[in-house]
Write a protein that holds these residues in place. Sequence first.
Motif, mmCIF file in Angstrom:
data_model
loop_
_atom_site.group_PDB
_atom_site.id
_atom_site.type_symbol
_atom_site.label_atom_id
_atom_site.label_comp_id
_atom_site.label_asym_id
_atom_site.label_seq_id
_atom_site.Cartn_x
_atom_site.Cartn_y
_atom_site.Cartn_z
ATOM 1 N N GLU A 1 0.848 -1.213 0.000
ATOM 2 C CA GLU A 1 0.000 0.000 0.000
ATOM 3 C C GLU A 1 0.873 1.249 0.000
ATOM 4 O O GLU A 1 0.584 2.229 -0.672
ATOM 5 N N LYS A 2 1.932 1.198 0.799
ATOM 6 C CA LYS A 2 2.806 2.386 0.897
ATOM 7 C C LYS A 2 3.507 2.665 -0.424
ATOM 8 O O LYS A 2 3.656 3.816 -0.832
ATOM 9 N N TYR A 3 3.970 1.596 -1.104
ATOM 10 C CA TYR A 3 4.581 1.805 -2.426
ATOM 11 C C TYR A 3 3.547 2.414 -3.383
ATOM 12 O O TYR A 3 3.857 3.342 -4.138
ATOM 13 N N ILE A 4 2.325 1.899 -3.325
ATOM 14 C CA ILE A 4 1.297 2.397 -4.255
ATOM 15 C C ILE A 4 1.025 3.884 -3.990
ATOM 16 O O ILE A 4 0.928 4.692 -4.910
ATOM 17 N N GLU A 5 0.938 4.219 -2.705
ATOM 18 C CA GLU A 5 0.722 5.624 -2.330
ATOM 19 C C GLU A 5 1.824 6.510 -2.914
ATOM 20 O O GLU A 5 1.569 7.579 -3.456
ATOM 21 N N LEU A 6 3.052 6.012 -2.807
ATOM 22 C CA LEU A 6 4.195 6.784 -3.301
ATOM 23 C C LEU A 6 4.175 6.857 -4.836
ATOM 24 O O LEU A 6 4.431 7.917 -5.414
ATOM 25 N N TYR A 7 3.865 5.732 -5.490
ATOM 26 C CA TYR A 7 3.753 5.758 -6.955
ATOM 27 C C TYR A 7 2.726 6.831 -7.357
ATOM 28 O O TYR A 7 2.949 7.618 -8.273
ATOM 29 N N ARG A 8 1.581 6.831 -6.645
ATOM 30 C CA ARG A 8 0.519 7.794 -7.001
ATOM 31 C C ARG A 8 1.002 9.219 -6.824
ATOM 32 O O ARG A 8 0.738 10.082 -7.652
ATOM 33 N N SER A 9 1.741 9.463 -5.733
ATOM 34 C CA SER A 9 2.186 10.845 -5.502
ATOM 35 C C SER A 9 3.181 11.256 -6.588
ATOM 36 O O SER A 9 3.214 12.416 -6.995
#
Length: 481
Positions: free
Chosen positions: A466-474
Amino acid sequence: MQVLSVTPEIFPLIKTGGLADVTGALPIALAAKGVSMRTLMPGFPTVMAAFKKKKAVLQYPLLQGGKASVHSVQLAGLELFVLDAPHLFDRPGGPYGDASGGDWPDNWRRFAALSQVGGDIAGGAISGYQPDIVHAHDWQSAMTLAYMRYGKAVGVPSMMTVHNLAFQGQFGAGIFGELGLPAAAMALDGVEYYGGVGFLKAGLQAAWAITTVSPTYAQEIRSPEFGMGLDGLINMRSSDLYGIVNGIDIGIWDPETDKHLVSNYTAETLDARTPNRAAVEARFSLEPDGSPIVCVVSRLTWQKGMDILATAVDGIVATGARLAILGSGDAGLEGALLAAAARHRGRIGVVVGYDEALSHIMQGGCDAIVIPSRFEPCGLTQLYGLRYGCVPVVARTGGLADTVIDANEAAVSAGVATGFQFAPNNGGALLHAMRRLVDAHADPAIWKSLQRQGMKADVSWDKSAEKYIELYRSLLSKRVA
Ligand SMILES: Nc1ncnc2c1ncn2[C@@H]1O[C@H](COP(=O)(O)OP(=O)(O)O[C@H]2O[C@H](CO)[C@@H](O)[C@H](O)[C@H]2O)[C@@H](O)[C@H]1O
């Protein structure tokens, strides 16, 4: 969202360490959350042999001295782009060196080639495939981000993950002319590093975001003590620096179903660990008795603190604990540990080598695992230990500090402790932790609570993915329209 991961290793195809576990497990965890990750990797002999049907999606008449092609293949739930470049990767030995352990002298060329292809794919070289984000791992793929920055993919968001800052890919300035980068790249804010070319440095400079594999290590590498010469650059980029702790593949590492174990078990059937324990005693020629077996599954190196362990072995035996050590690496350390085993027959057993199956049996049969690392970006073996009821005893550093709850009095009485931490990292502190372990092991209620709490800990990829996805999105939101 389409993410291109670029890595030299991926489990189950090729693994020399924890990097492969991570690059193999992350795509599967991301897929479960709707993010597609494809992985570009070198076509080492074992990798090429794993695929029968190959489909070239990109051809190079000349890539760093020879013909090359990229094949799109699927295996074990992984979507791969394999770089087939026999002049670079079709060799006996390991991925980075010959059978005697020496590095290949053209490693710069081999991993520049991998990175150049990564940069090309990021720039749209494969028809029908355009990644939204490129995610590079360690120095071997770090130059991908430089090829992107100085090429067509300058607008594609990128992430550099540091699994180990000690390995940087530093080469002489003489190679620069062969990298195919513009002259402007040989600059302080480009690929230049102490007068030569720094692959990891180039990646850290070019990345839109830098991650490392635990929050504590992300802080530690900002200091000269842990920064390995790159702390200045890392501090400069601190607003783009993140620490995301590794997970483990809880499908592969599951004591209830693990095929490598002699006996499967759960937190409710811990007694079923006994046959695994007996298998460890037999394999390591340990005297069978009720004392705790503490294991080591590690590269035998200075980073892993194996010299500290070697100086403490006599004291550890005096606590009553037994040691089962599996590892390979530094010849001097192998010798020191084999000598300790010869001195303490029946109390210390050493297997020199790399043995994935045995590592599972050890986690499933030993009482504890000791990890006295000098620095540890995350560490995976303590996570396997938690999942298997093999209580971790760890140096308080990096990801070890972030993932193990020390059995101090407050944590024990609250029933939340999962292992033992020690600091500073020296033989005295290690021995003190071992004595605490032996005392705790003598109290079945405390010991079972440590095991069960550890087995309850969430060591899966779920939260970290989830944290990687959040960072990818940002990062996607930072793209210039
Ligand atoms: N002799 C042996 N036989 C069988 N298996 C063996 C073995 N020696 C080691 N292993 C296995 O190799 C892996 C090593 O994982 P570590 O986390 O210790 O990573 P390593 O230091 O390689 O990697 C770096 O990258 C990883 C991933 O990000 C970080 O966790 C880590 O801190 C960082 O140093 C584990 O799966 C372990 O079981």
